[in-house]
Scaffold this active site. Structure first.
Site, PDB file in Angstrom:
ATOM      1  N   GLU A  77      52.211  31.772  40.130  1.00  0.00           N
ATOM      2  CA  GLU A  77      51.489  32.197  41.328  1.00  0.00           C
ATOM      3  C   GLU A  77      49.997  31.900  41.158  1.00  0.00           C
ATOM      4  O   GLU A  77      49.405  32.175  40.118  1.00  0.00           O
ATOM      5  CB  GLU A  77      51.697  33.696  41.537  1.00  0.00           C
ATOM      6  CG  GLU A  77      50.925  34.287  42.708  1.00  0.00           C
ATOM      7  CD  GLU A  77      51.163  35.776  42.893  1.00  0.00           C
ATOM      8  OE1 GLU A  77      50.792  36.290  43.956  1.00  0.00           O
ATOM      9  OE2 GLU A  77      51.728  36.421  41.976  1.00  0.00           O
TER      10      GLU A  77
ATOM     11  N   CYS B   5      56.047  36.678  43.739  1.00  0.00           N
ATOM     12  CA  CYS B   5      55.768  37.983  43.140  1.00  0.00           C
ATOM     13  C   CYS B   5      56.524  39.093  43.862  1.00  0.00           C
ATOM     14  O   CYS B   5      57.733  39.009  44.033  1.00  0.00           O
ATOM     15  CB  CYS B   5      54.258  38.217  43.107  1.00  0.00           C
ATOM     16  SG  CYS B   5      53.743  39.395  41.821  1.00  0.00           S
TER      17      CYS B   5
ATOM     18  N   LYS C  43      52.863  33.487  51.129  1.00  0.00           N
ATOM     19  CA  LYS C  43      53.288  34.845  50.803  1.00  0.00           C
ATOM     20  C   LYS C  43      53.211  35.725  52.053  1.00  0.00           C
ATOM     21  O   LYS C  43      52.160  35.826  52.688  1.00  0.00           O
ATOM     22  CB  LYS C  43      52.387  35.395  49.695  1.00  0.00           C
ATOM     23  CG  LYS C  43      52.867  36.672  49.024  1.00  0.00           C
ATOM     24  CD  LYS C  43      51.934  36.990  47.851  1.00  0.00           C
ATOM     25  CE  LYS C  43      52.445  38.145  47.010  1.00  0.00           C
ATOM     26  NZ  LYS C  43      51.568  38.380  45.834  1.00  0.00           N
TER      27      LYS C  43
END
EC number: 3.5.5.4
Length: 350
Positions: free
Chosen positions: A70, A191, A157
């Site tokens: 990430e 994540c 995200k």
């Protein structure tokens, strides 16, 4: 599972390659590598150079798909609060955001072109975590490239965690792709959005087979999450995290780890890695590694997917769509729509 020291180094430290190799390849075997390494913070050109050195190493081990952590390009601002408290933003925090914004990349842009060239040069499918700059809004994004050097697309995200929400925008349903490739169907979630059951279900419905999970979470609990996703989705999970020490970030007062700076030394580990590769049966194929920067590789037997789906196919024979179903709004959510544009689109569809 051997830990083999390689001759090359990155940042003057030895780079380790942890490889779980089958004794032979079959037509359904894909060699995957997850990269566990730190960003060169505030220096995007140097980080791109480092990414290329790591790709050279991964390709030398025969990697066909390489997954980076990430925010590898642009950096994960661990420990920073950007000078924010309720009702107040400091001048120093605003300057910190300016520098972070400057280190982000445009998509498309020259950095994307360079990543495309790397993927083509080293003949790998590349999954790269970046900080994407869209005007003055930043997104935590994953970029996808094929082994011919073509940019395939991106995932933004959809839900930043905690203080991430003050620096990153929210992705919408238009960037939840799964790409059909000769080595399998590839997608990614970033994540803690991997903890969102509905997002995972959308990925499963698109047929993801190689589920990439770039992360910033090095806790033991993350391993439980990756194992659950592999079992639930009947897919391979490739999770890449950075391994960082305090010295990998700028020193204070330029950069401060809020609340912990006084307890840190330059060699203090601030992100312990834990990168891992999990099979559809929940078996750990490689990792987790908590020792340092590493290339962690395994051979993926794609036949494992069908064997796992025989037991459990969450959007197939183990679903009850007449009782439980999901609607995904997969169109862009633009804050402004100009009627002239809408009229043109309407005219074109008549």
């Amino acid at each position: 599972m051997a830990l083999v020291t390689t001759t090359p180094t990155v940042n003057d430290e030895p780079l380790f390659a942890e490889v779980d190799m089958a004794s032979y390849f079959t037509s359904t075997t894909v060699r995957a590598t997850v990269v566990q390494a730190s960003t060169i913070f505030y220096d995007t050109p140097a980080t791109l150079d480092k990414a290329e050195r790591l790709l050279v190493q991964a390709a030398s081990y025969g990697a066909q798909i390489v997954v980076f952590p990430e925010a590898f390009i642009g950096g994960y601002p661990r420990g920073s609060n950007f000078g924010v408290s309720i009702g107040n933003r400091t001048a120093k925090g605003k300057e910190e955001f300016r520098k972070y914004h400057s280190a982000a990349i445009d998509v498309p842009g020259p950095e994307v072109d360079r990543l495309s060239a790397m993927a083509g040069k080293y003949k790998v499918y590349l999954v790269m975590g970046v900080i994407e700059r869209d005007g003055y809004t930043l997104y935590c994004t994953v970029l996808f490239f094929d082994s011919q050097g073509r940019y395939l697309g991106k995932h933004r995200k959809v839900m930043p965690t905690a203080l991430e929400r003050i620096i990153w925008g929210f992705g919408d349903g238009s960037t939840i792709p799964v790409f059909q490739t000769p080595i399998g169907k590839i997608g990614a979630a970033i994540c803690w959005e991997n903890k969102m059951p509905l997002l995972r279900t959308a990925m499963y419905a698109k047929g993801v087979e190689i589920y990439c999970a770039p992360t910033a979470d090095s806790r033991d609990l993350w391993q439980a999450s990756t194992t659950h996703i592999a079992l639930e989705g009947g897919c391979f999970v490739l999770s890449a995290n950075q391994f960082c020490r305090r010295k990998d970030y700028p020193p204070p007062p330029e950069y401060v780890f809020s609340g912990t700076e006084e307890d840190l030394t330059p060699d203090s580990v601030v992100s312990a890695g834990g990168s891992v590769i999990i099979s559809p049966s929940g078996a750990v194929l490689a990792g987790p590694n908590y020792e340092g920067e590493a290339l962690i590789s395994a051979d993926l037997d794609l036949g494992e997917i069908a064997r796992a789906k025989f037991d459990f196919d969450v959007v197939g024979h183990y679903s009850r769509s007449e009782v439980l179903s999901l609607i995904v709004k997969d169109h862009p959510t633009n804050p402004v729509t100009f009627t002239s544009t809408s009229t043109k689109i309407e005219d074109q569809t008549k």
